[in-house]
Structure formats: C-alpha cells, structure tokens
Design a protein around this motif. Structure first.
Motif, mmCIF file in Angstrom:
data_model
loop_
_atom_site.group_PDB
_atom_site.id
_atom_site.type_symbol
_atom_site.label_atom_id
_atom_site.label_comp_id
_atom_site.label_asym_id
_atom_site.label_seq_id
_atom_site.Cartn_x
_atom_site.Cartn_y
_atom_site.Cartn_z
ATOM 1 N N SER A 19 55.342 44.091 118.839
ATOM 2 C CA SER A 19 55.037 45.460 118.420
ATOM 3 C C SER A 19 56.064 45.965 117.419
ATOM 4 C CB SER A 19 55.003 46.380 119.641
ATOM 5 O OG SER A 19 53.992 45.985 120.536
ATOM 6 N N ARG A 20 57.361 45.676 117.716
ATOM 7 C CA ARG A 20 58.407 46.103 116.783
ATOM 8 C C ARG A 20 58.226 45.426 115.428
ATOM 9 N NH1 ARG A 20 61.765 45.350 121.272
ATOM 10 N NH2 ARG A 20 62.549 43.404 120.381
ATOM 11 N N ARG A 21 57.842 44.128 115.470
ATOM 12 C CA ARG A 21 57.649 43.398 114.224
ATOM 13 C C ARG A 21 56.515 44.004 113.411
ATOM 14 N NH1 ARG A 21 56.449 36.896 113.710
ATOM 15 N NH2 ARG A 21 56.891 36.718 111.490
ATOM 16 N N ASN A 22 55.444 44.359 114.122
ATOM 17 C CA ASN A 22 54.315 44.991 113.438
ATOM 18 C C ASN A 22 54.718 46.321 112.826
ATOM 19 O OD1 ASN A 22 52.402 43.029 113.805
ATOM 20 N ND2 ASN A 22 51.595 43.888 115.708
ATOM 21 N N VAL A 23 55.493 47.107 113.584
ATOM 22 C CA VAL A 23 55.911 48.414 113.091
ATOM 23 C C VAL A 23 56.768 48.268 111.850
ATOM 24 C CG1 VAL A 23 57.322 50.421 113.606
ATOM 25 C CG2 VAL A 23 55.698 49.576 115.310
ATOM 26 N N VAL A 24 57.737 47.326 111.912
ATOM 27 C CA VAL A 24 58.626 47.120 110.764
ATOM 28 C C VAL A 24 57.834 46.693 109.551
ATOM 29 C CG1 VAL A 24 60.480 45.691 109.862
ATOM 30 C CG2 VAL A 24 60.661 46.622 112.166
ATOM 31 N N ARG A 25 56.989 45.679 109.744
ATOM 32 C CA ARG A 25 56.199 45.208 108.597
ATOM 33 C C ARG A 25 55.239 46.280 108.119
ATOM 34 N NH1 ARG A 25 54.698 38.911 108.215
ATOM 35 N NH2 ARG A 25 56.741 38.053 108.663
ATOM 36 N N GLY A 26 54.667 47.014 109.092
ATOM 37 C CA GLY A 26 53.747 48.081 108.709
ATOM 38 C C GLY A 26 54.434 49.130 107.873
ATOM 39 N N ASP A 27 55.676 49.501 108.277
ATOM 40 C CA ASP A 27 56.434 50.499 107.513
ATOM 41 C C ASP A 27 56.720 50.002 106.105
ATOM 42 O OD1 ASP A 27 58.440 51.707 110.316
ATOM 43 O OD2 ASP A 27 56.418 52.228 109.623
ATOM 44 N N ILE A 28 57.088 48.715 105.999
ATOM 45 C CA ILE A 28 57.359 48.148 104.672
ATOM 46 C C ILE A 28 56.111 48.206 103.817
ATOM 47 C CG2 ILE A 28 57.925 46.029 103.436
ATOM 48 C CD1 ILE A 28 59.744 45.272 105.781
ATOM 49 N N GLN A 29 54.987 47.768 104.398
ATOM 50 C CA GLN A 29 53.757 47.740 103.622
ATOM 51 C C GLN A 29 53.286 49.150 103.281
ATOM 52 O OE1 GLN A 29 52.748 45.023 102.399
ATOM 53 N NE2 GLN A 29 54.350 43.911 103.479
ATOM 54 N N LEU A 30 53.490 50.088 104.208
ATOM 55 C CA LEU A 30 53.092 51.457 103.928
ATOM 56 C C LEU A 30 53.899 52.012 102.766
ATOM 57 C CD1 LEU A 30 51.249 53.691 104.908
ATOM 58 C CD2 LEU A 30 53.077 54.469 106.426
ATOM 59 N N HIS A 31 55.184 51.635 102.725
ATOM 60 C CA HIS A 31 56.027 52.064 101.600
ATOM 61 C C HIS A 31 55.497 51.498 100.296
ATOM 62 C CE1 HIS A 31 59.596 53.137 99.320
ATOM 63 N NE2 HIS A 31 59.667 51.870 98.905
ATOM 64 N N VAL A 32 55.089 50.208 100.335
ATOM 65 C CA VAL A 32 54.536 49.593 99.123
ATOM 66 C C VAL A 32 53.247 50.288 98.714
ATOM 67 C CG1 VAL A 32 53.517 47.480 98.199
ATOM 68 C CG2 VAL A 32 55.614 47.359 99.543
ATOM 69 N N SER A 33 52.417 50.636 99.721
ATOM 70 C CA SER A 33 51.117 51.218 99.399
ATOM 71 C C SER A 33 51.231 52.606 98.791
ATOM 72 C CB SER A 33 50.234 51.264 100.655
ATOM 73 O OG SER A 33 50.722 52.215 101.557
ATOM 74 N N ARG A 34 52.441 53.196 98.805
ATOM 75 C CA ARG A 34 52.604 54.505 98.177
ATOM 76 C C ARG A 34 52.789 54.381 96.664
ATOM 77 N NH1 ARG A 34 56.208 55.741 102.840
ATOM 78 N NH2 ARG A 34 54.972 56.936 104.323
ATOM 79 N N HIS A 35 52.858 53.147 96.159
ATOM 80 C CA HIS A 35 52.914 52.940 94.719
ATOM 81 C C HIS A 35 51.700 53.633 94.095
ATOM 82 C CE1 HIS A 35 52.788 50.966 90.830
ATOM 83 N NE2 HIS A 35 53.958 50.407 91.068
ATOM 84 N N PRO A 36 51.874 54.451 93.045
ATOM 85 C CA PRO A 36 50.747 55.204 92.478
ATOM 86 C C PRO A 36 49.548 54.341 92.127
ATOM 87 C CG PRO A 36 52.822 55.929 91.516
ATOM 88 C CD PRO A 36 53.149 54.740 92.365
ATOM 89 N N LEU A 37 49.792 53.137 91.570
ATOM 90 C CA LEU A 37 48.677 52.263 91.223
ATOM 91 C C LEU A 37 47.908 51.843 92.460
ATOM 92 C CD1 LEU A 37 47.042 50.413 89.333
ATOM 93 C CD2 LEU A 37 48.715 48.628 89.846
ATOM 94 N N VAL A 38 48.644 51.484 93.519
ATOM 95 C CA VAL A 38 47.982 51.047 94.739
ATOM 96 C C VAL A 38 47.139 52.177 95.315
ATOM 97 C CG1 VAL A 38 48.349 50.223 97.090
ATOM 98 C CG2 VAL A 38 49.750 49.320 95.207
ATOM 99 N N ARG A 39 47.667 53.392 95.282
ATOM 100 C CA ARG A 39 46.876 54.539 95.773
ATOM 101 C C ARG A 39 45.581 54.670 94.983
ATOM 102 N NH1 ARG A 39 51.668 57.662 95.775
ATOM 103 N NH2 ARG A 39 50.844 58.882 94.032
ATOM 104 N N GLU A 40 45.667 54.446 93.672
ATOM 105 C CA GLU A 40 44.473 54.536 92.831
ATOM 106 C C GLU A 40 43.465 53.451 93.188
ATOM 107 O OE1 GLU A 40 43.378 53.666 88.157
ATOM 108 O OE2 GLU A 40 45.315 54.592 88.638
ATOM 109 N N LEU A 41 43.956 52.244 93.415
ATOM 110 C CA LEU A 41 43.058 51.133 93.698
ATOM 111 C C LEU A 41 42.447 51.232 95.085
ATOM 112 C CD1 LEU A 41 45.030 48.156 92.126
ATOM 113 C CD2 LEU A 41 43.189 49.519 91.128
ATOM 114 N N GLU A 42 43.114 51.932 95.993
ATOM 115 C CA GLU A 42 42.590 52.067 97.344
ATOM 116 C C GLU A 42 41.489 53.129 97.444
ATOM 117 O OE1 GLU A 42 46.458 50.689 100.005
ATOM 118 O OE2 GLU A 42 46.175 52.811 99.527
ATOM 119 N N GLN A 43 41.268 53.877 96.355
ATOM 120 C CA GLN A 43 40.184 54.866 96.339
ATOM 121 C C GLN A 43 38.886 54.139 96.009
ATOM 122 O OE1 GLN A 43 40.759 58.072 97.281
ATOM 123 N NE2 GLN A 43 42.835 57.331 97.680
#
Length: 443
Positions: A19-43
């Motif tokens: 669970s901790r591993r998932n949370v850590v990786r999830g936090d990292i990926q969530l940080h990456v997903s805040r990239h403006p381009l990624v936000r645009e592509l996720e729409q």
C-alpha cells in the motif's frame, strides 16, 4: 495458533508495504500528471455514433454473415458498404497535409484520417516501428508498403496485398514525413525467395547496433497461407537502406507470427513474438550483433491468445500493449507489466479511455504496433496503431494517440492478488491532438 498469528502479521506487513509503495508511486505519477500538456491530453473526447438501420439490399459481404443479432459498430466497420464507413475512413478531402498545414494550426494528429508525406502522397508504413537515430537526430518510420490491389489467394484466405517491400519515412518533428523510398524490396521472379511478392512481409522493426555500426531489421516472414511462420533479418549501413536480406528462421525452433523487437537501456535487444498458433508469446534476447536469437527464452501470457506486442519501459518497469487474435477485425487491447523483461508478466486490463464503450472494446478500431517515448515529458508516449481496412489494405489508416503512465491502478491484477505495484497505463482518445509546441527532437 502461534504460527497462524505470525502468518497473519506477515500478511498485514506485506499489505502495508504494498500500500505504501502504491501511495508513493501514485503521488509521483500524480505529480507528473499535473504537467499542463498531460492535463490537456487527459481531456478525452466522446463519440456518439449510431448504427444505421439495415438497408433493404445488403452488400454481398454483409449477406454472407447472416446476422442473427443486431448490427454493431464493428459490423459496420467491417462492411465496406456501410452508411457510416466515412466515420472510420474519411476520404481524401479531409487528408492531413503537413506541408500545407491544417485548420487551426499545424502539428495536429487526426487519428484515422489520410496522412500525406511531404510529396503529397498517402504514407505507406503499416504495421510499423520507429527508430530514433542519434547520429542524425532524426526519426525513421518503417512499415509495410501496401500500395497495391487487395485480393484473396483463395476463397477462405485472408485479404492480402502482394509484397512490395518495407517503406521508410524520416522526420524531425514526428509530424512531417519525407518518403525515403522502399528500403527493402520484394523479389519479383524467384518464387523460392522469402521476399517473393506472393509471400508475406509484416511488422518490420529496425534497431541500430553501436558495436557493429549496422542497422538491423527484423520482420515477420510467411507464405500466403501463414504456415511458414518465421522471422526474417536484414542489415544496412544506413537507416535509409538499402537493406540486405540475410535469411529467415523459426526462433528457438517455434512458429513466429506477429512480432516486435525491444532495445533495453543496456543495449540488449529482445525478440517478442506470438507462437504456438498465437496462443502465447515468447520472449528472449538477441546475440550481440542482433542477427540471431540466444538460447534463453521464456513463454509468457500462456493460453491468452495475444498478438501485436508493443513494448516500452518507464522507471525500471517494462510495459506491453497487446491485441487479441481476430484477424483484420478490431478487438480489445490489454496492458501488461513486469519487473523483469523475461517475466513474469501481469495483465493490468484495458488501457483505452474515451470514445465510447465500443471504441474502448475495439482499441479505437485499431491494433497496436509500436510505442514511441517522448523525451522531456516523463511518462508520456505516442501509441502507434493501425486501423486496418480489409476491403482495401492500401487504404488502412494510422491511429496515433497519447499514452500516459500515471495515477494509481484502477483494478486488481487478473492473475494475482491485490493491486499492482505499478501506475496505470492509459491511452486517451482524441479526434484531434498535438504535441506541445515547445517539444523538439533532442540535439
């Protein structure tokens, strides 16, 4: 009781660690997903395509099917006389011409539309793969050149085009493509040659060998009845060829059909191919000159009937997109992941997001062929797929879409307990999308 209690505590500890591993990786990926381009592509965009009512006079192909159920979008997709065929295969009027640009700016991908090269001709690079050549800072797109008539070798045979060769296109921006010609040509007269026009050449992939200075091409080689089931190897001194064909073989002594190759960070190249009548995949390293397989091989996804493998790697984890085995008809893609490229591989589920349910279950009416990393945008890739047109294979289309690795997994593994220790893989549907204007090929 003591041993049972200890076992329970151990399970709780492992679960807490995961669970901790998932949370850590999830936090990292969530940080990456805040990239403006990624936000645009996720729409993502949705589709609302209605199946038209049946016509009084059905096409010959539709009549042969003798449907006992209501027509689906896949039925309409396969029917060349469908009233909504233009939705899947827009005509030349909407072709994308990078030289002239398109409406609302340039560098936009339009999945499913005709894509023209710099000379104004439709690109012919089906079942293709991408090579980024560091020596010239150029992308090279290799694929099946299918600009010939579609026919069937016999009544029950699959739709086919005579082998013409492997086409090659070059680009600095992954959008404007210059035709470099046919870099591996078919054999016209010698009927015993692997590349004779009556045979099959599919899914060419090219890698560069730094030790030998050679560009090495691997491809699926077969006869018209798909009984040869081999791989072919060719080499060249230049990415634009000409490539010299060496020979074919059945790797590790097994039949090989849909295949790809993957070059790891350490320079080792792996061959991945569908085998045992497409019931499983095999994977193993090539020799240091990339001209043969090494004896080591693993059988993966046994009994799952997967083909069209496309591999990539992110943060030390190996990922793979595969297709089901349904001929030219589209089917559901699956994403897989592994800590070691030799396995074990775990199935993560359908990565497709957007469109509608049928779009997702049909991989946006396309089939995987390659995944292109986008340097400078962590966890971001281009998913390359083919929208096959069995009625006219030369008119098959390219479906390029953003693939993002990020966010916590949304479902447990199919063949294991609990959620995977890797982030989710997502392929987002867009009618129109682009790379960021600031993105450029590394120099």
């Amino acid at each position: 009781m003591v041993w049972s209690l200890m076992g329970l505590l151990l399970m709780l500890q492992l679960y807490s660690f995961a669970s901790r591993r998932n949370v850590v990786r999830g936090d990292i990926q969530l940080h990456v997903s805040r990239h403006p381009l990624v936000r645009e592509l996720e729409q993502v965009e949705e589709e609302n395509i209605q199946v038209p009512p049946p016509k009084k006079k059905k096409s010959p192909h539709a009549a042969k099917r003798r449907r006992k159920r209501s027509a689906t979008l896949i039925d309409e997709f396969l029917d060349e006389n469908s009233q909504i065929r233009h939705v899947f295969f827009p005509d030349m009027k909407s072709a994308i011409d990078p030289v002239k640009g398109v409406e609302n700016g340039s560098h936009h991908y339009y999945p499913g539309k005709i894509w023209l090269d710099t000379e104004g001709n439709p690109i012919q690079a089906h079942g293709g793969g991408m090579l980024y050549d560091e020596r010239s800072n150029t992308y090279y797109w290799y694929g099946e050149y299918k600009d010939g008539p579609t026919y069937r070798a016999h009544k029950r045979g699959a739709a086919r085009v005579d082998v013409i060769g492997v086409g090659c296109y070059s680009s600095k921006d992954l959008w404007t493509w210059k035709n470099q010609g046919i870099v591996l040509a078919a054999e016209q007269t010698n009927e015993t040659h692997d590349l004779h026009k009556s045979n099959v050449l599919e899914r060419p992939k090219v890698v560069f060998n730094e030790k030998t200075g050679k560009y090495v091409m691997w491809m699926h080689i077969d006869d018209a009845n798909y009984t040869k089931a081999s791989v072919g190897i060719a080499i060249s001194d230049y990415p634009t060829g000409p490539f010299e064909y060496l020979h074919s073989q059945r790797p590790h002594g097994f039949d090989s059909r849909d295949m790809t190759i993957f070059k790891d960070d350490d320079g080792v190249v792996y061959l991945i191919y569908s085998s045992q009548d497409n019931s499983e995949l095999h994977i193993g390293p090539l020799t240091s000159d990339y001209l043969d397989v090494q004896p080591d091989m693993r059988r993966i996804l046994i009994g799952q009937h997967r083909e069209a493998p496309a591999l990539f790697k992110y943060q030390g984890t190996y990922y793979m997109i595969t297709s089901g085995c349904t001929g030219w008809a589209p089917n559901e893609a699956l994403a897989h992941a592994a800590e070691s490229i030799m396995g074990p591989w775990e199935t993560m589920g359908n990565p497709c997001i957007g469109g509608n349910k049928m779009f997702r279950l049909a991989t946006f009416f396309a089939q995987s062929t390659f995944v292109v990393p986008l340097p400078g945008i962590p966890g971001s890739y281009i998913f390359m797929a083919d929208r096959w047109n069995p009625a006219e294979l030369r008119n098959s289309r390219y479906v390029w879409l953003p693939l993002i690795v990020g966010g916590p997994p949304d479902r447990p593994l199919e063949y294991n307990f609990g959620f995977p220790p890797w982030p989710r893989v997502s392929i987002y549907w867009h009618k129109k999308w682009r790379l960021p204007s600031s993105w450029k090929v590394s120099k």
